[in-house]
Scaffold this motif. Structure first.
Motif, short mmCIF file in Angstrom:
data_model
loop_
_atom_site.label_atom_id
_atom_site.label_comp_id
_atom_site.label_asym_id
_atom_site.label_seq_id
_atom_site.Cartn_x
_atom_site.Cartn_y
_atom_site.Cartn_z
N LEU A 479 0.83 -1.21 0.00
CA LEU A 479 0.00 0.00 0.00
C LEU A 479 0.86 1.25 0.00
O LEU A 479 0.50 2.27 -0.61
CB LEU A 479 -0.93 -0.01 1.21
N ALA A 480 2.01 1.21 0.69
CA ALA A 480 2.90 2.38 0.70
C ALA A 480 3.37 2.71 -0.71
O ALA A 480 3.46 3.88 -1.10
CB ALA A 480 4.08 2.13 1.62
N ARG A 500 11.27 8.95 1.31
CA ARG A 500 10.79 7.65 1.78
C ARG A 500 11.26 6.52 0.85
O ARG A 500 11.58 5.42 1.31
CB ARG A 500 9.27 7.65 1.88
N GLU A 501 11.29 6.79 -0.44
CA GLU A 501 11.74 5.77 -1.39
C GLU A 501 13.23 5.45 -1.21
O GLU A 501 13.67 4.34 -1.52
CB GLU A 501 11.47 6.23 -2.82
N GLN A 502 14.00 6.43 -0.70
CA GLN A 502 15.42 6.20 -0.47
C GLN A 502 15.71 5.55 0.87
O GLN A 502 16.84 5.17 1.15
CB GLN A 502 16.17 7.54 -0.57
N ASP A 503 14.66 5.41 1.70
CA ASP A 503 14.80 4.78 3.00
C ASP A 503 14.86 3.27 2.82
O ASP A 503 13.93 2.65 2.32
CB ASP A 503 13.62 5.17 3.89
N ALA A 504 15.97 2.65 3.21
CA ALA A 504 16.17 1.22 3.00
C ALA A 504 15.12 0.38 3.71
O ALA A 504 14.81 -0.73 3.27
CB ALA A 504 17.57 0.81 3.47
N SER A 505 14.55 0.93 4.81
CA SER A 505 13.54 0.16 5.55
C SER A 505 12.26 -0.02 4.75
O SER A 505 11.42 -0.86 5.10
CB SER A 505 13.24 0.83 6.89
N GLN A 506 12.09 0.77 3.70
CA GLN A 506 10.89 0.68 2.88
C GLN A 506 11.04 -0.33 1.74
O GLN A 506 10.07 -0.60 1.03
CB GLN A 506 10.55 2.06 2.29
N HIS A 507 12.23 -0.84 1.55
CA HIS A 507 12.48 -1.75 0.43
C HIS A 507 12.14 -3.20 0.81
O HIS A 507 12.22 -3.57 1.97
CB HIS A 507 13.94 -1.65 0.00
#
Length: 755
Positions: A479-480, A500-507
């Motif tokens: 969803l993110a 947020r896209e560069q945040d590794a926790s989102q990958h």
């Protein structure tokens, strides 16, 4: 052969219905209870019946509705599919109402689809209810029409039981059941509940002093019970409380025998004050001040005890244990309701909350909101902005776990006059993600709509445009990615999305390679809804943002374009509408339709000034001259009629067409009239004499649209032959032909001399 009515198969996977709420022990059965039971059990066939209870606050409407829901006959009738929803005064505005409907939809059906328009949300809920067996939906504490109307859409097997203080809100056909003061016997039963015997004269005096008002009776009962629990003589305790009520309440000492008027708001307020003041004298030191501080919390919400303890630690230095003990003491006095669920939650009756807010005053209440927010902020880690262009939230508000704070933080910030901080929190993508996961797409949009700043309005618009795509995904973390893909092209969110896209926790994360081709234009703001089928749209006033829509159901609705709310509904046509037109001064509206009539409406009052009859088949088109004095109507009977708006009479009939007239235009000064039929020609008429002035030919297929120059010197026509033609009215010749594509509509821009 036998016939058996089948039951809807939908609903088998719905969440289980809630268990019935326990009826308060002090509740006394009243005749209204059986009336309401009978009313709700009569509904649920072809058309649902809405049954409503109305009366002022504190008369026991909610308790009576609870008793109705627990009644064996009702539970058997609805097979325990009974759902109670508290609306409350604070659910105001389109965003809040839409969010409440989404909450109810999820509660009953498990469906997670959301809409930012309450009418669309109500339509969706109604369709889902249509597919399910009988349901009783209790809508408790309704204040405004905008709160109730969406819940009444569809759901033919759903019976609505509404509690409200305003009987004017109830829909036509509702069975009104008035809940007012109790009878003497009922009032005695509430007053004497779990008490030792009291002298009859004292009971009678207390009944007069409380006005037999259920809320005050129960408060008085608990006051006496608390005193007798310490060893006080029952008669002495009751006498002491009676004196306090007489001194502070609506019945003064010099009027000992006078029964006061329950309908008098000032006297009701005095009675509440007297009862509460008598009760808080039994609280520990500073207990009254702590009790008043509970007014800071939202209405009709279950308040977490840990949050109350956090506030009282800030304002009074209380430990959590002391706060819990104080809440227990308040519950024993019936000043609040206390439930041990989920770590303990309290709830204030709205009558008591109103009294406390009035007692505190505006400035202290604002300061109290600020102290509550400060106390909560101290429990959270610091956090900076996601991007240099993003606002600074100060704290990691998105890490909150308590649902009440997530739902009401923005309201508390605004009430504390911390508008900039509210904008920073609601406009932070991390907060949006949290709210999206917690409550769905309506929640973050609702937060932003509360904040009246240009940045918040723009951010809310972008969320509203993407809301229909922000439904739950499988897996949930995807969803993110959907959220980022819709917000990344937007100037208010782009930098935050990149961060947020560069945040590794989102990958792993799906990211846009380019702007989605269906990304909405910034000019698209919101759809106006309210009809189940298509409608026509036009500007009503040039000096004000108003619109009028006419629909298949024969009604006309007037809208305020700025607030996107409906301001009036005009009814009178018995069949679908075909066209609408407005006088240049915006004072009157003309409508035509399949009932073969034209109607003239006064927009200020919403009344029909005249019904113009004469056509023998449906009327397809209507036009008004610039001065608003003449009206033209075209019909499927092949005729065109001119009407005098002032006298409301037909002045001329044109009968030269043999086929239905489907297109019409009138000169701004009324000097000529243009009509078209299936013969592909445009005919020019003299409205005064009814004679035909000219026939303009050239199109090879049916005409689809026309527009007239402001000075009336020329007009343009569009056709299914994929061309637009410009006609000079003086020479009655075609000045230009514009080929290209099929045109369904034309508008004029610029000056007439430009063409």
């Amino acid at each position: 052969m036998t016939w058996k009515q089948g039951r809807p198969s939908a609903g088998l996977d719905d969440p289980p219905p809630p268990q019935p709420t326990e009826v308060p022990g002090w509740f006394v059965a009243r005749s209204e209870t059986l009336d309401a039971v009978a009313a709700v059990c009569l509904g649920g066939r072809a058309v649902g019946i809405t049954t409503s209870l109305w009366g002022a606050g504190g008369f026991g409407k909610t308790a009576l509705a609870t008793a109705v829901c627990a009644h064996k006959r009702v539970r058997r009738r609805f097979r325990s599919r009974i759902y109670t929803v508290t609306i409350g005064r604070d659910v105001r505005g389109r965003a809040a109402v839409a969010a409440k409907i989404a909450e109810v939809t999820l509660f009953i059906t498990g469906d997670t689809t959301e809409f930012d328009d309450p009418n669309l949300a109500g339509d969706h809920l109604g369709r889902l209810l249509d597919q399910r067996p009988r349901i009783l939906l209790v809508l408790d504490d309704v204040w405004e029409d905008e709160q109730l109307t969406p819940f009444l859409r569809g759901g033919r097997r759903c019976v609505r039981l509404v509690t409200t203080r305003n009987p004017n809100l109830l829909p036509l056909g509702a069975r009104p059941i008035r809940v007012d003061e109790m009878s003497p016997d009922q009032a005695r039963a509430v007053l004497a509940w779990q008490l030792p015997p009291l002298p009859a004269d004292i009971i009678d005096a207390l009944l007069e002093t409380t006005g037999r008002w259920a809320l005050l009776l129960h408060l008085t009962n608990r006051l006496i019970a608390e005193q007798t629990a310490t060893g006080a003589a029952p008669a002495a305790a009751a006498t002491q409380i009676l004196q306090q009520l007489r001194v502070l309440g609506p019945v003064a000492v010099d009027e000992p025998a006078g029964a006061w008027d329950l309908d008098d708001p000032q006297r009701r307020s005095q009675a509440v004050q007297a009862s509460i003041e008598a009760a808080i004298t039994l609280l520990p030191p500073d207990g009254a001040a702590r009790f008043a501080e509970l007014a800071v919390f939202a209405e009709d919400e279950a308040i977490p005890l840990v949050l109350v303890a956090l506030l009282w630690r800030e304002t009074g230095g209380l430990t959590e244990g002391q706060s819990r003990a104080l809440c227990r003491a308040m519950e024993r006095l019936s000043l609040l309701m206390l439930k041990p669920d989920e770590g303990g939650r309290i709830r204030l009756h709205d009558v008591i909350r109103d009294y406390l807010r009035g007692r505190l005053g505006e400035a202290p209440l604002t300061a109290l909101h600020a102290r509550l927010v400060s106390a909560v902020a101290a429990t959270l880690p610091e956090a900076g902005p996601l991007a240099p262009t993003a606002p600074d939230p100060g704290r990691a508000w998105w890490s909150l776990q308590e649902g009440y704070l997530l739902d009401h933080l923005i309201e508390h910030l605004l009430a504390a006059n911390l508008t900039a901080q509210a904008e920073a929190v609601a406009g932070d993508l991390r907060w949006v993600e949290t709210r999206l996961t917690q409550r769905g797409p309506t929640a973050p949009w609702s937060d932003l709509t509360l904040i009246d700043t240009p940045r918040a309005r723009a951010a809310a618009l972008s969320l509203a445009q993407a809301g229909h795509l922000l439904m739950p995904t499988d897996p949930a973390r995807a969803l993110a990615g959907v959220l980022y893909s819709r917000l990344q092209p937007n100037q208010h969110w782009g930098d935050q999305v990149t961060a947020r896209e560069q945040d590794a926790s989102q990958h792993p994360l799906l990211a846009n390679r380019w702007i989605p081709p269906d990304h909405p234009a910034s000019v698209v703001q919101r759809a106006f809804s309210g009809y189940g089928r298509a409608f026509w749209l036009l500007t009503v006033r040039q000096d004000g943002p108003q619109l009028a829509t006419g629909s298949y159901n024969g009604s006309v609705r007037i809208w305020d374009a700025a607030s996107r709310t409906r301001t009036a509904t005009l009814t009178g046509h018995t069949h679908q509408l075909r066209s609408v037109a407005v006088t240049p001064d915006g004072a009157r509206l003309a409508t035509v339709g399949d009932d073969r009539t034209a109607r003239i409406w006064d927009l200020a009052s919403g009344t029909c000034l005249a019904t113009l009859a004469g056509h023998t088949r449906p009327v397809h088109s209507v036009a008004i001259t610039a001065d608003g004095t003449q009206l033209a109507t075209a019909s499927h009977d092949g005729s065109v009629r001119m009407w005098d708006v002032v006298s409301r009479t037909c002045t001329t009939v044109f009968t030269d067409h043999t086929d239905p007239v489907h297109l019409m235009a009138i000169a701004p000064d009324g000097a000529w009239l243009a009509t078209s039929s299936k013969d592909r020609s445009l005919r020019i008429w003299d409205p005064a004499s009814g004679s035909r002035l000219a026939g303009l030919t050239g199109h090879t297929k049916r005409l689809t649209a026309t527009v007239v120059a402001p000075d009336g010197s020329w007009l343009a026509t569009a056709s299914e032959d994929c061309s637009v033609r410009l006609w000079d009215l003086a020479s009655r010749t075609c000045r230009a032909t514009l080929p290209g594509h099929t045109v369904r509509g034309l508008v004029f821009s610029g000056q007439a001399s430009d063409y």
